[in-house]
Every structure is written in structure tokens, then in C-alpha cells.
Design a protein around this motif. Structure first.
Motif, PDB file in Angstrom:
ATOM      1  N   LYS A  39       5.447   3.547 -21.623  1.00  0.00           N
ATOM      2  CA  LYS A  39       4.381   4.307 -20.985  1.00  0.00           C
ATOM      3  C   LYS A  39       4.659   4.451 -19.497  1.00  0.00           C
ATOM      4  O   LYS A  39       4.922   3.466 -18.816  1.00  0.00           O
ATOM      5  CB  LYS A  39       3.046   3.601 -21.197  1.00  0.00           C
ATOM      6  CG  LYS A  39       1.842   4.420 -20.739  1.00  0.00           C
ATOM      7  CD  LYS A  39       0.552   3.737 -21.111  1.00  0.00           C
ATOM      8  CE  LYS A  39      -0.644   4.591 -20.713  1.00  0.00           C
ATOM      9  NZ  LYS A  39      -1.916   3.945 -21.060  1.00  0.00           N
ATOM     10  N   THR A  40       4.651   5.665 -18.996  1.00  0.00           N
ATOM     11  CA  THR A  40       4.900   5.897 -17.577  1.00  0.00           C
ATOM     12  C   THR A  40       3.591   5.898 -16.810  1.00  0.00           C
ATOM     13  O   THR A  40       2.529   6.197 -17.361  1.00  0.00           O
ATOM     14  CB  THR A  40       5.614   7.240 -17.360  1.00  0.00           C
ATOM     15  OG1 THR A  40       4.806   8.296 -17.894  1.00  0.00           O
ATOM     16  CG2 THR A  40       6.967   7.245 -18.043  1.00  0.00           C
ATOM     17  N   ARG A  41       3.667   5.554 -15.539  1.00  0.00           N
ATOM     18  CA  ARG A  41       2.484   5.499 -14.693  1.00  0.00           C
ATOM     19  C   ARG A  41       2.567   6.562 -13.606  1.00  0.00           C
ATOM     20  O   ARG A  41       3.650   6.905 -13.145  1.00  0.00           O
ATOM     21  CB  ARG A  41       2.345   4.108 -14.071  1.00  0.00           C
ATOM     22  CG  ARG A  41       2.188   3.004 -15.097  1.00  0.00           C
ATOM     23  CD  ARG A  41       1.985   1.647 -14.433  1.00  0.00           C
ATOM     24  NE  ARG A  41       1.901   0.574 -15.418  1.00  0.00           N
ATOM     25  CZ  ARG A  41       1.650  -0.698 -15.121  1.00  0.00           C
ATOM     26  NH1 ARG A  41       1.466  -1.062 -13.852  1.00  0.00           N
ATOM     27  NH2 ARG A  41       1.582  -1.620 -16.067  1.00  0.00           N
ATOM     28  N   LEU A  42       1.411   7.065 -13.244  1.00  0.00           N
ATOM     29  CA  LEU A  42       1.324   8.073 -12.192  1.00  0.00           C
ATOM     30  C   LEU A  42       1.955   7.532 -10.909  1.00  0.00           C
ATOM     31  O   LEU A  42       1.604   6.449 -10.441  1.00  0.00           O
ATOM     32  CB  LEU A  42      -0.135   8.439 -11.949  1.00  0.00           C
ATOM     33  CG  LEU A  42      -0.458   9.310 -10.738  1.00  0.00           C
ATOM     34  CD1 LEU A  42       0.212  10.669 -10.851  1.00  0.00           C
ATOM     35  CD2 LEU A  42      -1.962   9.470 -10.588  1.00  0.00           C
ATOM     36  N   LEU A  43       2.883   8.307 -10.355  1.00  0.00           N
ATOM     37  CA  LEU A  43       3.609   7.909  -9.158  1.00  0.00           C
ATOM     38  C   LEU A  43       3.299   8.876  -8.021  1.00  0.00           C
ATOM     39  O   LEU A  43       3.383  10.091  -8.192  1.00  0.00           O
ATOM     40  CB  LEU A  43       5.118   7.902  -9.436  1.00  0.00           C
ATOM     41  CG  LEU A  43       6.045   7.644  -8.240  1.00  0.00           C
ATOM     42  CD1 LEU A  43       5.854   6.227  -7.702  1.00  0.00           C
ATOM     43  CD2 LEU A  43       7.499   7.880  -8.650  1.00  0.00           C
ATOM     44  N   MET A  44       2.944   8.318  -6.867  1.00  0.00           N
ATOM     45  CA  MET A  44       2.707   9.120  -5.667  1.00  0.00           C
ATOM     46  C   MET A  44       3.803   8.795  -4.654  1.00  0.00           C
ATOM     47  O   MET A  44       4.044   7.626  -4.359  1.00  0.00           O
ATOM     48  CB  MET A  44       1.333   8.800  -5.057  1.00  0.00           C
ATOM     49  CG  MET A  44       0.186   8.899  -6.037  1.00  0.00           C
ATOM     50  SD  MET A  44      -1.408   8.516  -5.254  1.00  0.00           S
ATOM     51  CE  MET A  44      -2.360   8.036  -6.708  1.00  0.00           C
ATOM     52  N   THR A  45       4.454   9.830  -4.134  1.00  0.00           N
ATOM     53  CA  THR A  45       5.580   9.647  -3.218  1.00  0.00           C
ATOM     54  C   THR A  45       5.427  10.559  -2.009  1.00  0.00           C
ATOM     55  O   THR A  45       5.163  11.751  -2.153  1.00  0.00           O
ATOM     56  CB  THR A  45       6.914   9.971  -3.921  1.00  0.00           C
ATOM     57  OG1 THR A  45       7.025   9.210  -5.124  1.00  0.00           O
ATOM     58  CG2 THR A  45       8.100   9.656  -3.013  1.00  0.00           C
ATOM     59  N   ARG A  46       5.608   9.987  -0.818  1.00  0.00           N
ATOM     60  CA  ARG A  46       5.617  10.809   0.385  1.00  0.00           C
ATOM     61  C   ARG A  46       6.859  11.684   0.414  1.00  0.00           C
ATOM     62  O   ARG A  46       7.911  11.287  -0.083  1.00  0.00           O
ATOM     63  CB  ARG A  46       5.605   9.927   1.637  1.00  0.00           C
ATOM     64  CG  ARG A  46       4.235   9.580   2.175  1.00  0.00           C
ATOM     65  CD  ARG A  46       4.345   9.126   3.612  1.00  0.00           C
ATOM     66  NE  ARG A  46       3.061   8.722   4.163  1.00  0.00           N
ATOM     67  CZ  ARG A  46       2.809   8.631   5.454  1.00  0.00           C
ATOM     68  NH1 ARG A  46       3.756   8.909   6.339  1.00  0.00           N
ATOM     69  NH2 ARG A  46       1.630   8.260   5.896  1.00  0.00           N
ATOM     70  N   TYR A  47       6.745  12.851   1.038  1.00  0.00           N
ATOM     71  CA  TYR A  47       7.922  13.693   1.244  1.00  0.00           C
ATOM     72  C   TYR A  47       7.765  14.452   2.555  1.00  0.00           C
ATOM     73  O   TYR A  47       6.665  14.592   3.095  1.00  0.00           O
ATOM     74  CB  TYR A  47       8.150  14.647   0.069  1.00  0.00           C
ATOM     75  CG  TYR A  47       7.149  15.771  -0.069  1.00  0.00           C
ATOM     76  CD1 TYR A  47       7.361  17.010   0.539  1.00  0.00           C
ATOM     77  CD2 TYR A  47       5.996  15.609  -0.845  1.00  0.00           C
ATOM     78  CE1 TYR A  47       6.460  18.047   0.395  1.00  0.00           C
ATOM     79  CE2 TYR A  47       5.087  16.640  -0.988  1.00  0.00           C
ATOM     80  CZ  TYR A  47       5.318  17.854  -0.377  1.00  0.00           C
ATOM     81  OH  TYR A  47       4.424  18.879  -0.517  1.00  0.00           O
ATOM     82  N   SER A  48       8.887  14.928   3.046  1.00  0.00           N
ATOM     83  CA  SER A  48       8.885  15.729   4.271  1.00  0.00           C
ATOM     84  C   SER A  48       9.377  17.127   3.952  1.00  0.00           C
ATOM     85  O   SER A  48      10.086  17.345   2.967  1.00  0.00           O
ATOM     86  CB  SER A  48       9.776  15.081   5.344  1.00  0.00           C
ATOM     87  OG  SER A  48      11.109  14.943   4.868  1.00  0.00           O
ATOM     88  N   VAL A  49       8.993  18.079   4.801  1.00  0.00           N
ATOM     89  CA  VAL A  49       9.372  19.480   4.601  1.00  0.00           C
ATOM     90  C   VAL A  49      10.158  19.944   5.813  1.00  0.00           C
ATOM     91  O   VAL A  49       9.693  19.823   6.953  1.00  0.00           O
ATOM     92  CB  VAL A  49       8.130  20.373   4.420  1.00  0.00           C
ATOM     93  CG1 VAL A  49       8.553  21.812   4.113  1.00  0.00           C
ATOM     94  CG2 VAL A  49       7.233  19.839   3.320  1.00  0.00           C
ATOM     95  N   SER A  50      11.356  20.470   5.580  1.00  0.00           N
ATOM     96  CA  SER A  50      12.185  20.957   6.680  1.00  0.00           C
ATOM     97  C   SER A  50      11.760  22.362   7.079  1.00  0.00           C
ATOM     98  O   SER A  50      10.929  22.992   6.423  1.00  0.00           O
ATOM     99  CB  SER A  50      13.663  20.956   6.276  1.00  0.00           C
ATOM    100  OG  SER A  50      13.884  21.875   5.224  1.00  0.00           O
ATOM    101  N   SER A  51      12.336  22.877   8.149  1.00  0.00           N
ATOM    102  CA  SER A  51      11.966  24.196   8.663  1.00  0.00           C
ATOM    103  C   SER A  51      12.273  25.323   7.686  1.00  0.00           C
ATOM    104  O   SER A  51      11.628  26.376   7.725  1.00  0.00           O
ATOM    105  CB  SER A  51      12.689  24.459   9.990  1.00  0.00           C
ATOM    106  OG  SER A  51      14.104  24.369   9.818  1.00  0.00           O
ATOM    107  N   ASP A  52      13.249  25.114   6.782  1.00  0.00           N
ATOM    108  CA  ASP A  52      13.579  26.166   5.814  1.00  0.00           C
ATOM    109  C   ASP A  52      12.806  26.010   4.507  1.00  0.00           C
ATOM    110  O   ASP A  52      13.042  26.747   3.542  1.00  0.00           O
ATOM    111  CB  ASP A  52      15.088  26.201   5.539  1.00  0.00           C
ATOM    112  CG  ASP A  52      15.592  24.936   4.855  1.00  0.00           C
ATOM    113  OD1 ASP A  52      14.790  24.005   4.653  1.00  0.00           O
ATOM    114  OD2 ASP A  52      16.796  24.881   4.536  1.00  0.00           O
TER     115      ASP A  52
END
Length: 231
Positions: A9-22
Motif C-alpha cells: 500500500k502506497t502513502r500520499l507523498l508531498m514533495t517540495r519543488y522549484s520552478v526555473s525561469s523556463d
């Protein structure tokens, strides 16, 4: 819901991410939060805004398209510190206060250099959602004699986040493909779907970026993909 590869059984995962200019994204695998108990349900909503103004004396007016609203996801999670819920293998059990602190770090704490809330990816089964926290309410339901919380219910609301380029594509009102959505079936590949819709499989990288797919080579059946208008 189980992982088809392992049966676990998998669990809900929350992950930070960044967005580049493109517009490309980079996941921060060191800043994550995995729920103890998966949500009992979640709400994934879409909206469209219309200009409903009408002239004086008109009985009714045909609503005019104004804009595509941001997608939203809402759900609740339970954080337990009683020991009734087993910890994930290889992890150390944390009390409610520590778990809430980690959740805050992932979804709420400002990104220092940008002075703005973080971008967060939600991953659970067929749900792959990229956005930002819109609301978070914590309801403490069980306590130690000292008053420290033993259990809490957290209501979370996220709003979809798009790069400027993606927003321009979605707001292209003249495109007949504005609302083109496809549900992935067994055997589908991104190049194949692009060939069906655009007549050219080479748009698959643009579609992967538009849908913020981190792994697009193996599409999961049931995943909904959005195909933006061509420039």
C-alpha cells in the motif's frame, strides 16, 4: 491503494519543488512528508469563469468565456502519536508536534530567497498534482495528561500552480483544443497520444512539461492528461 510493482500500500507523498525561469521543475527529495494514513477521499475540482454581465432590460445573457480557473485539491489527513498506527519500515516514530512541524516545512514555510510559499507536488496513485497550499486547518482531538496532543486531523487545500508559459497556453481562447483531456489506457505512450491528437509525436516533451510529469516514459492507466493548444 497498492503499488502495482510491489503490492504494498502506497502513502500520499508531498514533495517540495522549484520552478526555473523556463518552466521546468526540480523536486527537492530532502523536503518531503509522507502521511501516516491515506485520506478517506479527496476532492479535485476544476472551474471556468464567465462574464455574466447583461445590458439593462435584457432578460438573460449568454455567458461569455472569461478565464480557466486554477485546479484545486482538498483532503484531510490524520496525524497520530498514540502508537496505534505503525511507523513506516526504517523510520523512527515521531510525536504529533514533530510531524506537524515537518508538514509545515514542506507545504507552508516560506522559501527564504523568494519570500513566498513553496511549490508542492502531491503524489498518490493516479493523483499527480503540482500546486501550492491554499488553506490548512488543524483540529487536535486527543491529548496527554500534560496537554500535549496525541492525535490531530489536518484539513488541507491546494491550488494548482502553472508557469507563465503554461498559463498563456491555457488562456488561448481561440484554440479548439482548449479543453482536450485524455484518460490514459493500458498501452498508451505519450508520443502515441501526441500523434493521435496533434498528428505529430514530437510534441511529447511539451505535453510532459505542461502536465509536470517527472516520469513520463511509463504512463499509469487511469491518469488524466491535459493537451494544450499548439502555438
Amino acid at each position: 491503494m497498492p503499488d502495482p510493482a510491489t503490492g504494498q500500500k502506497t502513502r500520499l507523498l508531498m514533495t517540495r519543488y522549484s520552478v526555473s525561469s523556463d518552466g521546468t521543475i526540480a523536486l527537492d527529495s530532502s523536503t518531503t512528508f509522507t502521511v501516516m494514513l491515506n485520506p478517506a477521499d479527496f476532492k479535485h475540482s476544476f472551474g471556468i469563469s464567465y462574464d455574466k454581465q447583461k445590458k439593462q432590460g435584457e432578460p438573460a445573457a449568454d455567458p461569455k468565456f472569461s478565464a480557466v480557473d486554477a485546479e484545486k485539491v482538498n483532503f484531510s489527513i490524520v496525524i497520530d502519536g498514540t502508537g496505534a498506527v505503525p511507523a513506516e519500515a526504517g523510520t523512527t516514530r515521531q510525536d504529533v508536534k514533530a510531524q506537524l512541524a515537518q508538514l509545515n516545512k514542506v507545504v507552508y514555510q516560506y522559501v527564504g530567497e523568494k519570500h513566498e510559499p513553496p511549490h508542492v507536488r502531491l503524489l498518490w496513485g493516479t493523483l499527480i498534482f503540482f500546486g501550492r497550499l491554499e488553506s490548512m486547518t488543524t483540529n487536535y482531538t486527543l491529548f496527554k495528561p500534560s496537554g500535549d496532543p496525541l492525535r490531530a486531523k489536518v484539513d488541507l487545500g491546494f491550488v494548482g500552480a502553472m508557469s507563465k508559459k503554461e498559463a498563456e497556453l491555457v488562456s488561448n481562447r481561440s484554440s479548439p483544443d482548449l479543453s482536450h483531456r485524455v484518460l490514459v489506457r493500458e498501452g498508451d505512450t505519450l508520443p502515441l497520444l501526441c500523434h493521435r491528437i496533434y498528428g505529430d509525436s514530437w510534441y511529447y516533451l511539451d505535453v510532459a512539461r505542461f502536465n509536470r510529469l517527472v516520469e513520463f516514459r511509463n504512463l499509469k492507466p487511469g491518469l488524466e492528461l491535459h493537451f494544450p493548444p499548439l502555438e
